[in-house]
Design a protein around this motif. Structure first.
Motif, mmCIF file in Angstrom:
data_model
loop_
_atom_site.group_PDB
_atom_site.id
_atom_site.type_symbol
_atom_site.label_atom_id
_atom_site.label_comp_id
_atom_site.label_asym_id
_atom_site.label_seq_id
_atom_site.Cartn_x
_atom_site.Cartn_y
_atom_site.Cartn_z
ATOM 1 N N THR A 115 0.828 -1.201 0.000
ATOM 2 C CA THR A 115 0.000 0.000 0.000
ATOM 3 C C THR A 115 0.862 1.250 0.000
ATOM 4 O OG1 THR A 115 -1.795 -1.144 1.130
ATOM 5 C CG2 THR A 115 -1.802 1.261 1.258
ATOM 6 N N ILE A 116 1.914 1.258 0.804
ATOM 7 C CA ILE A 116 2.824 2.404 0.848
ATOM 8 C C ILE A 116 3.468 2.608 -0.514
ATOM 9 C CG2 ILE A 116 5.033 3.241 1.773
ATOM 10 C CD1 ILE A 116 4.169 1.991 4.478
ATOM 11 N N VAL B 10 3.826 5.880 -5.627
ATOM 12 C CA VAL B 10 3.668 6.084 -7.069
ATOM 13 C C VAL B 10 2.569 7.117 -7.329
ATOM 14 C CG1 VAL B 10 2.959 4.999 -9.242
ATOM 15 C CG2 VAL B 10 4.523 3.807 -7.707
ATOM 16 N N LYS B 11 1.453 6.980 -6.632
ATOM 17 C CA LYS B 11 0.340 7.925 -6.804
ATOM 18 C C LYS B 11 0.788 9.348 -6.476
ATOM 19 C CE LYS B 11 -2.951 8.326 -3.691
ATOM 20 N NZ LYS B 11 -4.111 8.079 -2.832
ATOM 21 N N TYR B 12 1.495 9.532 -5.360
ATOM 22 C CA TYR B 12 1.940 10.865 -4.969
ATOM 23 C C TYR B 12 3.010 11.392 -5.927
ATOM 24 C CZ TYR B 12 -0.527 9.797 -0.633
ATOM 25 O OH TYR B 12 -1.477 9.451 0.290
ATOM 26 N N ASP C 163 14.916 15.903 -20.601
ATOM 27 C CA ASP C 163 15.990 16.889 -20.532
ATOM 28 C C ASP C 163 16.881 16.662 -19.318
ATOM 29 O OD1 ASP C 163 17.243 19.427 -21.438
ATOM 30 O OD2 ASP C 163 16.517 20.129 -19.488
ATOM 31 N N SER C 164 16.275 16.543 -18.146
ATOM 32 C CA SER C 164 17.066 16.397 -16.923
ATOM 33 C C SER C 164 16.221 15.736 -15.842
ATOM 34 C CB SER C 164 17.548 17.766 -16.436
ATOM 35 O OG SER C 164 16.435 18.589 -16.138
ATOM 36 N N ILE C 165 16.901 15.320 -14.778
ATOM 37 C CA ILE C 165 16.180 14.753 -13.637
ATOM 38 C C ILE C 165 15.818 15.891 -12.701
ATOM 39 C CG2 ILE C 165 16.347 13.273 -11.609
ATOM 40 C CD1 ILE C 165 17.986 11.371 -13.199
ATOM 41 N N HIS C 166 14.552 15.947 -12.362
ATOM 42 C CA HIS C 166 14.064 17.009 -11.481
ATOM 43 C C HIS C 166 14.167 16.598 -10.009
ATOM 44 C CE1 HIS C 166 11.639 20.481 -10.383
ATOM 45 N NE2 HIS C 166 11.015 19.681 -9.549
ATOM 46 N N ALA C 167 13.848 15.337 -9.706
ATOM 47 C CA ALA C 167 13.872 14.865 -8.322
ATOM 48 C C ALA C 167 13.929 13.341 -8.289
ATOM 49 C CB ALA C 167 12.631 15.345 -7.573
ATOM 50 N N PHE C 168 14.307 12.817 -7.141
ATOM 51 C CA PHE C 168 14.267 11.384 -6.875
ATOM 52 C C PHE C 168 13.257 11.134 -5.763
ATOM 53 C CE2 PHE C 168 18.465 11.720 -8.735
ATOM 54 C CZ PHE C 168 18.594 10.541 -9.458
ATOM 55 N N ILE C 169 12.540 10.010 -5.847
ATOM 56 C CA ILE C 169 11.618 9.602 -4.789
ATOM 57 C C ILE C 169 11.955 8.169 -4.421
ATOM 58 C CG2 ILE C 169 9.216 9.227 -4.119
ATOM 59 C CD1 ILE C 169 8.411 11.234 -6.285
ATOM 60 N N ASP C 170 12.231 7.944 -3.136
ATOM 61 C CA ASP C 170 12.525 6.594 -2.655
ATOM 62 C C ASP C 170 11.288 5.720 -2.817
ATOM 63 O OD1 ASP C 170 12.729 4.331 -0.692
ATOM 64 O OD2 ASP C 170 14.671 5.271 -0.292
ATOM 65 N N LYS C 171 11.430 4.570 -3.452
ATOM 66 C CA LYS C 171 10.291 3.700 -3.742
ATOM 67 C C LYS C 171 9.646 3.128 -2.487
ATOM 68 C CE LYS C 171 11.485 2.128 -8.347
ATOM 69 N NZ LYS C 171 11.695 0.950 -9.203
ATOM 70 N N LYS C 172 10.441 2.892 -1.448
ATOM 71 C CA LYS C 172 9.905 2.253 -0.247
ATOM 72 C C LYS C 172 9.407 3.236 0.797
ATOM 73 C CE LYS C 172 12.557 -1.962 -0.659
ATOM 74 N NZ LYS C 172 13.542 -2.846 -0.046
ATOM 75 N N THR C 173 10.026 4.429 0.861
ATOM 76 C CA THR C 173 9.685 5.350 1.948
ATOM 77 C C THR C 173 8.949 6.600 1.504
ATOM 78 O OG1 THR C 173 11.760 6.585 1.811
ATOM 79 C CG2 THR C 173 11.740 4.606 3.222
#
Length: 116
Positions: free
Chosen positions: A17-18, A23-25, A64-74
């Motif tokens: 669920t997390i 992914v949704k966020y 073009d570029s990477i804007h941000a990273f999001i940890d898949k688990k947290t």
């Protein structure tokens, strides 16, 4: 102390669920970024990485570029240090309602919200 199958299944369901919410966020963050971006700019979520989702900035449909990273688990949001990884230090946690709401209301297409 032994863990029953029911406990294991409940923990796995919570982890799943997390991860689905992350992914949704992430997709919601991409939508929020597009709101104030110049014409031709877009954002897409790439989930191909092992540990992180990458938010790419696109110009006229090309990455073009990477804007941000999001940890898949947290659900932790990081500023990019390079194409391969994030800078040290969590900027936001998408699991925390207050941080998530502030983030969606205050994002900027150029990423100034990611600086400490």
């Amino acid at each position: 102390m032994t863990t029953s199958f029911a406990d294991y299944a409940a923990e796995q369901d919570a982890r799943n669920t997390i991860q689905l919410n992350v992914v949704k966020y992430g997709l919601m963050l991409c939508d929020a970024l597009i709101q104030d971006a110049p014409d031709g700019y877009g954002y897409e979520l790439d989930s191909s990485g092992r540990k992180y989702h990458k938010i790419f900035m696109t110009i006229n449909g090309r990455r073009d570029s990477i804007h941000a990273f999001i940890d898949k688990k947290t659900g932790s949001v990081y500023k990019p240090a390079s194409l391969r990884g994030p800078a040290k230090g969590v900027r936001y946690d998408l699991r925390i309602i207050e941080q998530r709401e502030w983030l969606f209301e205050n994002v900027t297409w150029h990423g100034s919200y990611l600086y400490k």
